[in-house]
Design an enzyme around this catalytic site. Structure first.
Site, PDB file in Angstrom:
ATOM      1  N   GLU A 164       5.741  -4.729  -6.770  1.00  0.00           N
ATOM      2  CA  GLU A 164       6.503  -3.751  -5.994  1.00  0.00           C
ATOM      3  C   GLU A 164       6.716  -4.180  -4.541  1.00  0.00           C
ATOM      4  OE1 GLU A 164       4.852   0.167  -6.500  1.00  0.00           O
ATOM      5  OE2 GLU A 164       5.070   0.113  -8.673  1.00  0.00           O
ATOM      6  N   GLU A 352       4.225  -1.087 -15.531  1.00  0.00           N
ATOM      7  CA  GLU A 352       3.529   0.164 -15.178  1.00  0.00           C
ATOM      8  C   GLU A 352       4.371   1.329 -15.658  1.00  0.00           C
ATOM      9  OE1 GLU A 352       2.533   0.853 -11.069  1.00  0.00           O
ATOM     10  OE2 GLU A 352       1.704  -1.163 -10.811  1.00  0.00           O
TER      11      GLU A 352
HETATM   12  O1  IFM Z   1      -0.810   3.469  -7.819  1.00  0.00           O
HETATM   13  C1  IFM Z   1       0.472   2.928  -7.733  1.00  0.00           C
HETATM   14  C2  IFM Z   1       0.409   1.433  -7.906  1.00  0.00           C
HETATM   15  O2  IFM Z   1      -0.389   0.847  -6.934  1.00  0.00           O
HETATM   16  C3  IFM Z   1       1.779   0.827  -7.821  1.00  0.00           C
HETATM   17  N1  IFM Z   1       2.719   1.519  -8.673  1.00  0.00           N
HETATM   18  C4  IFM Z   1       2.757   2.939  -8.631  1.00  0.00           C
HETATM   19  C5  IFM Z   1       1.360   3.512  -8.806  1.00  0.00           C
HETATM   20  C6  IFM Z   1       1.400   5.038  -8.757  1.00  0.00           C
HETATM   21  O3  IFM Z   1       1.869   5.479  -7.521  1.00  0.00           O
END
Ligand code: IFM
Length: 459
Positions: A164, A352
Site C-alpha cells: 500500500e 488483503e
Molecule cells: O491494518 C491495515 C493494514 O496495515 C494495511 N491494509 C489495511 C488494513 C486495515 O486497515
C-alpha cells in the site's frame, strides 16, 4: 459448492509493526511509527505497537497455530529497522535471524512463506535524511532488499516490495494521519513516485541476482462510484482513481505516467528523472490487491487538493464496519473486472480482504463472528465470479490472521480470524477461523447456511 481453481493460494496476512512488539529489543532501530506513537493525541487511547501481539517472542507458538488453522501460506512483512537499525550500514544479525527462524518454522509445518519488504515502518534515521521525498531512499531500499533476498530467497518464493504505497505516501506525507505525520501534497506525490522507483530498483536487484520466485507490488484498490452522473462528480471520481490507481499502474503496466492528471495537479506533481519510467515499466510478476470497501465520490470545492468528497457506500442489506467502511462485495468484482479491462489482465493475488467488527467474546473468549463469515463468503463469491469472467486471480489472503494494532486507531479495531486478548496475549480462533479452515480444505465455499446476499446493485 463453489470450487476455486486447483493451486489457488489461500492464506492470511499480518504486518511487522502491527504484531511483533519488541520495538527496541535485540538491536532493533527506531522506526517512524515508534516515534509517531509517542506524540500526544496521534493514536487513539495513546496505544502503540511496543508490545502489540508480542509475536516476536511468541513466533513459534503462532506458527503452530497457523498449522492448526490449516493455512497453506502466511503473508508477513519485514521490519527494515529490525534488519538495518539505521536503515543502511551496519546489519543487525539478530533481527535478520528472527525472519530466518520464522521462515524455517513455517516451512517445517508445510506453510509457504510470503514476504513483503515494506509495510510503513521506515527507519527513523532515514526520515531524518528527508524520508520518502528524498530520492536517496530508492537506493537505500534496494540495498536493504538485497540483504533480505540473500538471506531468505533460497526459501521464500513469493515476494512483495511495498504494501500500500498510497497509504504510506498520502496518509504519512500528505494528510499527516500516519507516521511521519507530514501534511504536504507535493511531498506525498514525490514519496509515491520514489516508492515506485524503489520498488523497481529492488526488482532489478531480484532479477539480476537470479533469485528464484515471483516479486510484485501490493496496492490498496478500493472501489469508487461517482455520486451522480453529473460531469463534475465523474471528473472528481477520475481524479481519485488517478491518485489511488493510475499513478502506480499506468507506469508499471503501460509504461507511461498519468500526464493528464499530473498536469491538472500542477505544482503538486512529482519530479521525475528521465529514465525512471523505463526502470519502473514491467516490474511486477503479479499485482497484490488489498480490497476492503467502496466509496462514492462527489466534486467538492473544499475537498482537499483533489476537490473530491468521499462517502462510504454500503450495498443494500450490508451496512458498515467499525472502521466506518461501507460493505459492498460487488465492488470487489467490479474492481477486478476493471483491472482486467484497463490493465490487460495481470496476474493478481487478493493480498488483503477482511473487516473490523464489534466482536463479542463469550465467557470462554470465543467469538461467533457470523457477520465476518458473511463478509468473507460474499467477497469470495465475487472473487469466484471474477475468475469465471476470466480475471487472473491466483490467491486470496484474509486480513488479518490476528487482531492487532490498527495504526492511528490503536487496538480499537478487531480484524482478526484469531482473537487476541491484549492483557494476557491469549489467542483464541474465532468462528471465522474455523470456517476459513474448511474453505481451504475444500478449496471452495461450503454450502451456505446463511441468507443469500441481497440483489446485486448497479456498479
Ligand atoms: O491494518 C491495515 C493494514 O496495515 C494495511 N491494509 C489495511 C488494513 C486495515 O486497515
Amino acid at each position: 459448492m463453489l470450487r476455486f481453481p486447483p493451486n489457488f493460494l489461500w492464506g492470511a496476512a499480518t504486518s511487522a509493526y502491527q504484531i511483533e512488539g519488541a520495538w527496541n529489543e535485540d538491536g532493533k532501530g527506531e522506526s517512524i511509527w515508534d516515534r509517531f506513537v509517542r506524540w500526544p493525541d496521534h493514536v487513539l487511547n495513546g496505544d502503540s505497537g511496543d508490545v502489540a501481539c508480542d509475536h516476536y517472542h511468541r513466533m513459534e507458538n503462532d506458527v503452530a497455530l497457523m498449522g492448526e488453522l490449516g493455512l497453506p501460506c502466511y503473508s508477513f512483512t519485514i521490519s527494515w529497522p529490525r534488519v538495518l537499525p539505521r536503515g543502511r550500514g551496519a546489519l543487525n544479525p539478530k533481527g535478520l535471524d528472527f525472519y530466518d527462524r520464522l521462515v524455517d518454522a513455517l516451512l517445517a509445518r508445510g506453510i509457504q512463506p510470503k514476504a513483503t519488504l515494506y509495510h510503513w515502518d521506515l527507519p527513523q534515521t532515514l526520515q531524518e535524511h528527508g524520508g520518502w521525498p528524498n530520492r536517496d531512499l530508492t537506493n537505500f531500499f534496494a540495498d536493504y532488499a538485497r540483504i533480505v533476498f540473500d538471506k531468505l530467497a533460497d526459501r521464500v518464493k513469493l515476494w512483495a516490495t511495498f504494501n500500500e504505497p498510497w497509504v504510506a505516501a498520502f496518509l504519512g506525507y500528505g494528510h499527516g494521519i500516519h507516521a511521519p505525520g507530514i501534511c504536504n501534497a507535493q511531498a506525498a506525490y514525490q514519496s509515491a513516485h520514489h516508492m515506485l522507483l524503489a520498488h523497481a530498483k529492488a526488482v532489478q536487484v531480484f532479477r539480476q541476482g537470479n533469485y528464484p520466485g515471483e516479486i510484485g507490488l501490493i496496492l490498496n484498490l478500493n472501489h469508487l462510484l461517482p455520486a451522480s452522473d453529473r460531469p463534475e462528480d465523474i471528473a472528481a471520481t477520475e481524479r481519485v482513481y488517478a491518485e489511488t490507481h493510475r499513478i502506480f499502474l499506468d507506469p508499471l503496466i503501460h509504461g507511461r505516467y498519468p500526464e493528464d492528471f499530473y498536469t491538472w495537479l500542477g505544482a503538486h506533481a512529482p519530479q521525475r528523472a528521465a529514465d525512471d519510467l523505463a526502470l519502473i515499466h514491467r516490474t511486477v510478476d503479479y499485482l497484490g490487491i488489498n480490497h476492503y470497501n467502496t466509496d462514492t465520490v462527489a466534486y467538492d470545492i473544499f475537498g482537499g487538493w483533489l476537490k473530491a468528497r468521499l462517502t462510504p457506500y454500503a450495498a443494500p442489506g450490508w451496512g458498515f464496519t467499525t472502521m466506518g467502511w461501507g460493505i459492498n462485495p460487488y465492488g470487489l468484482h467490479a474492481e477486478l473486472r476493471d483491472l482486467k479491462i484497463r490493465y490487460g489482465n495481470p496476474k493478481l493475488y487478493i493480498t488483503e480482504n477482511g473487516c473490523a467488527l464489534p466482536d463479542q467474546p463469550d465467557e470462554s473468549g470465543f467469538v461467533a463472528d457470523h457477520k465476518r463469515i458473511a463478509f468473507l463468503r460474499a467477497h469470495l463469491q465475487q472473487t469466484h465470479a471474477a475468475i469465471q469472467d476470466g480475471v487472473d486471480v491466483q490467491g486470496y489472503f484474509v486480513w488479518s490472521l490476528f487482531d492487532n494494532f490498527e495504526w492511528e486507531r490503536g487496538y480499537s479495531q478487531r480484524f482478526g480470524l484469531v482473537r487476541v486478548d491484549f492483557q494476557t496475549q491469549r489467542r483464541i480462533p474465532k468462528q471465522s477461523a474455523l470456517w476459513f479452515r474448511e474453505v481451504i480444505r475444500c478449496n471452495g465455499l461450503p454450502p451456505d447456511d446463511r441468507p443469500p446476499p441481497p440483489n446485486r446493485p448497479p456498479d
